[in-house]
Design an enzyme around this catalytic site. Structure first.
Site, PDB file in Angstrom:
ATOM      1  N   SER A   1     -23.247  14.119  15.090  1.00  0.00           N
ATOM      2  CA  SER A   1     -24.396  14.930  14.670  1.00  0.00           C
ATOM      3  C   SER A   1     -24.545  15.000  13.140  1.00  0.00           C
ATOM      4  CB  SER A   1     -24.272  16.344  15.231  1.00  0.00           C
ATOM      5  OG  SER A   1     -23.134  16.975  14.697  1.00  0.00           O
TER       6      SER A   1
ATOM      7  N   HIS B   1     -21.390  21.946   6.258  1.00  0.00           N
ATOM      8  CA  HIS B   1     -20.415  23.023   6.415  1.00  0.00           C
ATOM      9  C   HIS B   1     -20.637  24.053   5.321  1.00  0.00           C
ATOM     10  CE1 HIS B   1     -18.594  20.273   9.206  1.00  0.00           C
ATOM     11  NE2 HIS B   1     -18.532  19.360   8.272  1.00  0.00           N
TER      12      HIS B   1
ATOM     13  N   LYS C   1     -15.134  24.086   4.898  1.00  0.00           N
ATOM     14  CA  LYS C   1     -14.578  22.876   5.483  1.00  0.00           C
ATOM     15  C   LYS C   1     -14.976  21.633   4.690  1.00  0.00           C
ATOM     16  CE  LYS C   1     -14.459  20.177   9.703  1.00  0.00           C
ATOM     17  NZ  LYS C   1     -15.402  19.508  10.573  1.00  0.00           N
TER      18      LYS C   1
ATOM     19  N   GLU D   1     -14.512  17.973   3.447  1.00  0.00           N
ATOM     20  CA  GLU D   1     -13.867  16.882   4.188  1.00  0.00           C
ATOM     21  C   GLU D   1     -13.956  15.568   3.432  1.00  0.00           C
ATOM     22  OE1 GLU D   1     -16.397  17.362   7.675  1.00  0.00           O
ATOM     23  OE2 GLU D   1     -17.300  15.409   7.300  1.00  0.00           O
TER      24      GLU D   1
ATOM     25  N   HIS E   1     -24.557  15.590   6.269  1.00  0.00           N
ATOM     26  CA  HIS E   1     -23.888  14.303   6.489  1.00  0.00           C
ATOM     27  C   HIS E   1     -23.778  14.005   7.974  1.00  0.00           C
ATOM     28  CE1 HIS E   1     -20.835  17.436   6.637  1.00  0.00           C
ATOM     29  NE2 HIS E   1     -20.154  16.658   7.458  1.00  0.00           N
TER      30      HIS E   1
ATOM     31  N   ARG F   1     -25.456  22.513  12.409  1.00  0.00           N
ATOM     32  CA  ARG F   1     -25.990  21.206  12.795  1.00  0.00           C
ATOM     33  C   ARG F   1     -27.443  21.033  12.357  1.00  0.00           C
ATOM     34  NH1 ARG F   1     -22.563  22.850  16.647  1.00  0.00           N
ATOM     35  NH2 ARG F   1     -20.732  21.515  16.876  1.00  0.00           N
TER      36      ARG F   1
ATOM     37  N   LYS G   1     -26.727  20.228  20.885  1.00  0.00           N
ATOM     38  CA  LYS G   1     -26.266  21.598  20.627  1.00  0.00           C
ATOM     39  C   LYS G   1     -27.258  22.400  19.777  1.00  0.00           C
ATOM     40  CE  LYS G   1     -21.400  20.382  20.991  1.00  0.00           C
ATOM     41  NZ  LYS G   1     -20.211  20.099  20.224  1.00  0.00           N
TER      42      LYS G   1
HETATM   43 ZN   LIG Z   1     -18.544  17.294   8.749  1.00  0.00          ZN
END
Ligand SMILES: [Zn+2]
Length: 353
Positions: free
Chosen positions: A33, A37, A60, A62, A200, A219, A225
């Protein structure tokens, strides 16, 4: 964690008694998806408000390190590319409305930066607010046109992306949202990091992924979702342009380090040939190792382990680890960002690096 001592004092003092990072291997067949964050402040707020949707109060950040060729969407496209999208995808332009798109086409490129960014945010917000049936209609019109044109000319990479994503996620707003994001192609060994509030999606390929320990995700499409449109549209930075690609900094002949501008983690890649060995010196924080190719030996605190592809090992703080192989061995090691361990009192500044 029952034995927080293995994390080391610096980590326990800063993050408490849980490992501050997670290390994963991702194999992406079908696109994941489009998401973003929240930063720490927003994560805390969302968690308080909707603990069922936003599971913790942490951010979060990453990082993905490509193991194979790897495709991702990351960050918003430049204003020039946005002009191009509006011109080459009339169905998209029609959807987001001329009220928003007209100013872009007449803007002065030399002094229009602020204005252009807000136009992009208006377009994105408008797109995410369009009803599903209207999205469906626009998509089928778009897909029909591109499919017809595919018979008489080569499609652009964006057109091919739209066709591919629409097959995977029919009628999904994310197929159109993808047009507003940078399509990034990583070679094996390239790294991509994603800061808070940046949109992203991982499209395909295999990678090592490292992230701060959190589950918070907002999302933006390519998903069945729930999409929290209001939170999503207000949280994004709308920063435009290509993301930075990390190539890793060699520490020695066998080890390269990938350091994102985050406190929780950094990742070392280690590639050993036959008969080679490398030492990971003791540090004040914990490490997680994952072997992705070959076999060899790992020695830590006079304990020797034979390791091969798929092995995952944890090394406590203050542990030196030696790795060697008689054939070949490739592994990754995640640990807390060295700058925090070396200078724990000044780590607040890390955010601005
Ligand atoms: Zn991510």
């Amino acid at each position: 964690m029952q034995n927080p001592k293995v994390l080391g004092d610096v980590v326990v003092h800063k993050w408490g008694v849980d490992l501050p990072f997670l290390l994963k291997i991702l194999s992406v067949g079908r696109s994941l998806s489009i998401q973003a964050h929240p930063d720490k402040e927003l994560a805390g707020f969302l968690h308080k408000l909707q603990p069922n949707v936003y599971k913790d109060a942490n951010h979060k950040p990453e990082m993905a390190l490509a193991l194979t060729e790897f495709e991702a969407l990351c960050g918003f496209i430049s204003s020039e590319e946005l002009d191009d999208v509006l011109e080459t995808f009339p169905e998209f332009k029609e959807l987001v409305g001329n009220a928003y798109t007209n100013p872009i086409l007449t803007i002065d490129k030399h002094n229009g930066e602020v204005k252009e960014e807000s136009v992009l945010s208006l377009i994105f917000t408008k797109l995410m607010s369009v009803e599903r049936e209207v999205i469906s209609k626009a998509l089928s019109k778009l897909i029909n046109r591109i499919s017809r044109e595919n018979e008489i000319r080569h499609l652009t990479s964006k057109e091919e992306l739209v066709l591919k994503l629409e097959k995977q996620y029919p009628n999904d707003v994310g197929v159109l949202a993808a047009l507003l994001l940078n399509l990034v192609k990583l070679e094996p060994g390239d790294g991509l990091y994603i800061a808070a509030n940046e949109p992203h999606a991982y499209l395909n390929g295999e990678c090592i992924e490292c992230m701060a320990a959190s589950d918070n995700v907002v999302r933006a499409g390519l998903t069945p979702k729930y999409i929290d449109v209001k939170t999503l549209c207000s949280m994004l930075t709308y920063k435009q342009g290509l993301p930075e690609i990390l190539k890793g900094v060699p520490l020695n002949q066998y080890v390269r380090r990938y350091t994102p501008p985050f406190e929780e983690f950094e990742v070392d890649q280690c590639v050993l040939d036959q008969g080679a060995s490398a030492v990971f010196p003791a540090v004040q924080g914990p490490s997680v190792f994952v072997v992705i190719l070959g076999e060899g030996k790992m020695l830590a605190s006079s304990c020797e382990e034979l390791v091969s592809e798929g092995a995952a090992l944890f090394a406590p703080a203050e542990t030196e680890v030696c790795v060697s192989t008689d054939s070949k061995l490739q592994l990754y090691k995640a640990g807390v960002n060295r700058k925090v361990l070396l200078n724990p009192l000044h780590d607040e500044e890390m955010r601005y690096l």
